[in-house]
Write an enzyme that holds these catalytic residues in place. Sequence first.
Site, PDB file in Angstrom:
ATOM      1  N   HIS A 165       0.882  -1.175   0.000  1.00 25.21           N
ATOM      2  CA  HIS A 165       0.000   0.000   0.000  1.00 25.21           C
ATOM      3  C   HIS A 165       0.914   1.218   0.000  1.00 25.21           C
ATOM      4  O   HIS A 165       2.001   1.178   0.587  1.00 25.21           O
ATOM      5  CB  HIS A 165      -0.818   0.133   1.287  1.00 25.21           C
ATOM      6  CG  HIS A 165      -1.691  -1.020   1.668  1.00 25.21           C
ATOM      7  ND1 HIS A 165      -1.213  -2.128   2.308  1.00 25.21           N
ATOM      8  CD2 HIS A 165      -3.039  -1.184   1.562  1.00 25.21           C
ATOM      9  CE1 HIS A 165      -2.222  -2.954   2.555  1.00 25.21           C
ATOM     10  NE2 HIS A 165      -3.339  -2.409   2.120  1.00 25.21           N
ATOM     11  N   ASP A 219       2.346   2.017   3.387  1.00 24.13           N
ATOM     12  CA  ASP A 219       3.369   1.125   3.973  1.00 24.13           C
ATOM     13  C   ASP A 219       4.764   1.620   3.655  1.00 24.13           C
ATOM     14  O   ASP A 219       5.715   1.289   4.357  1.00 24.13           O
ATOM     15  CB  ASP A 219       3.306  -0.291   3.354  1.00 24.13           C
ATOM     16  CG  ASP A 219       1.932  -0.902   3.395  1.00 24.13           C
ATOM     17  OD1 ASP A 219       1.154  -0.551   4.297  1.00 24.13           O
ATOM     18  OD2 ASP A 219       1.639  -1.738   2.502  1.00 24.13           O
TER      19      ASP A 219
HETATM   20  C1  XUL Z   1      -7.262  -6.420   5.269  1.00 24.68           C
HETATM   21  C2  XUL Z   1      -6.557  -6.901   4.079  1.00 24.68           C
HETATM   22  C3  XUL Z   1      -5.769  -5.883   3.331  1.00 24.68           C
HETATM   23  C4  XUL Z   1      -5.800  -6.051   1.858  1.00 24.68           C
HETATM   24  C5  XUL Z   1      -5.114  -4.947   1.087  1.00 24.68           C
HETATM   25  O1  XUL Z   1      -7.939  -7.393   5.957  1.00 24.68           O
HETATM   26  O2  XUL Z   1      -6.586  -8.054   3.758  1.00 24.68           O
HETATM   27  O3  XUL Z   1      -4.468  -5.909   3.810  1.00 24.68           O
HETATM   28  O4  XUL Z   1      -5.199  -7.245   1.482  1.00 24.68           O
HETATM   29  O5  XUL Z   1      -5.576  -3.698   1.427  1.00 24.68           O
END
Ligand code: XUL
Length: 441
Positions: free
Chosen positions: A105, A108
């Site tokens: 993300h 991150d």
């Molecule tokens: C949350 C989850 C996230 C997604 C990406 O439960 O799985 O980390 O994978 O946003």
Amino acid sequence: MSTGFFGDIKPIKFEGADSKNPLAYRFYNPEEVVAGKKMEDHLRFAVAYWHSFAWPGGDPFGGQTFERPWFPGAGETDTMALARKKADAAFEMFALLGTPYYCFHDADVRPEGRDFAESAARLDEVADYFASKMEETGIKLLWGTANLFSHRRYMAGAATNPDPDVFAYAAATVKSCMDVTKRLGGENYVLWGGREGYETLLNTDIGREQEQAGRFLQMVVDYKHRIGFEGAILIEPKPQEPTKHQYDYDVATVYGFLKRFGLENEVKVNIEQGHAILAGHSFEHELALASALGIFGSIDMNRNDYQSGWDTDQFPNNVPEMALAYYQVLQAGGFSTGGTNFDAKLRRQSLDPQDMLIAHIGGMDCCARGLKAAAQMVEDKALSGPLAERYADWEKPEARAMLSKGAKLEDIAARVISEKIDPKPKSGRQEFLENVVNRYV
Ligand code: XUL
Ligand code: CO
């Protein structure tokens, strides 16, 4: 160049099932050919940046347990220098594990800026740093995504927010993350609607919020085509947590949503084991349904605790479950742009850098065993044989005719009378089939 974070640990090698070395693969042998393809190319492993490098080890009752040299407060105050330090350790771990992919993300990998423009510029700068590391190591990006759930601006949703300014901010953020994902050669772009849901109907207009989410996704797809991003757009279903009612509840709900907005041929799903469990399904159910609907994309591999009722994101270690999951992946034709992303985190007492490696090694070995068992079941037609037999009568012309266009209830009724049709129930043979599966795991 080594960062020193992992000490003098050497790249993890396959040593075979008899190895007692905790820093070796016992089942994951990337070069080994299974069902006509190298294991590495079947499984397409990815490390999730957030759990291993951004999460500090907190839970609702306590904060940080992990001490990492790239966390703020560790001495260095230049937050971009910390982001680079984090990237150094991350790419070092990917290389030690030999995982071909990673996922991230925006939040991150870059420190939040004072405003949107600064956050986006920082993301671009980190992306340049990633690009050089990817070039150096050959490690690729499975998917990128935007964190539209952690910051307080998103507390009432991103695309579904009552405030149009939040919708705009989220749109700008997704655009910048799609740009970076494309630039880094990402093979997919994921949308998980963390805050796209609600806590109470007393303050929520469900119809309006879903219209907003549909329009948002149409614009994402439109942008993908305009910039020539060739990867898949994936939605990740989850039934609750963080909100009580999430709009992307499960695969079936997501499919209905895609149909409603004319996106069922444009968007696929990223299915997570733990989310399937939270939805009251099994992982293999979600996979099989996505495959049947033609929207199977990728998987987030982890394991949810079966008692706690919340998203524990543990590393997988249940081979019989993995075998059934990879069986569905193989039945779906395997991954195309997708892969196996470890959306899994250490337990908060697992403090050591070695624990990060050991967790991934165990998870990868478990997936490898599952894949091998699944491939053998496919080859032996262990399940597909009995399945074909169970539905064999549907191959008969009079049976097919009932499903063809123009078939009428009254004609079928007349045939039931003239042919004196009287169905004879047959065994579903569940225990027999369960015993068959147990021969492979
Ligand atoms: C949350 C989850 C996230 C997604 C990406 O439960 O799985 O980390 O994978 O946003
Ligand atoms: Co996930």
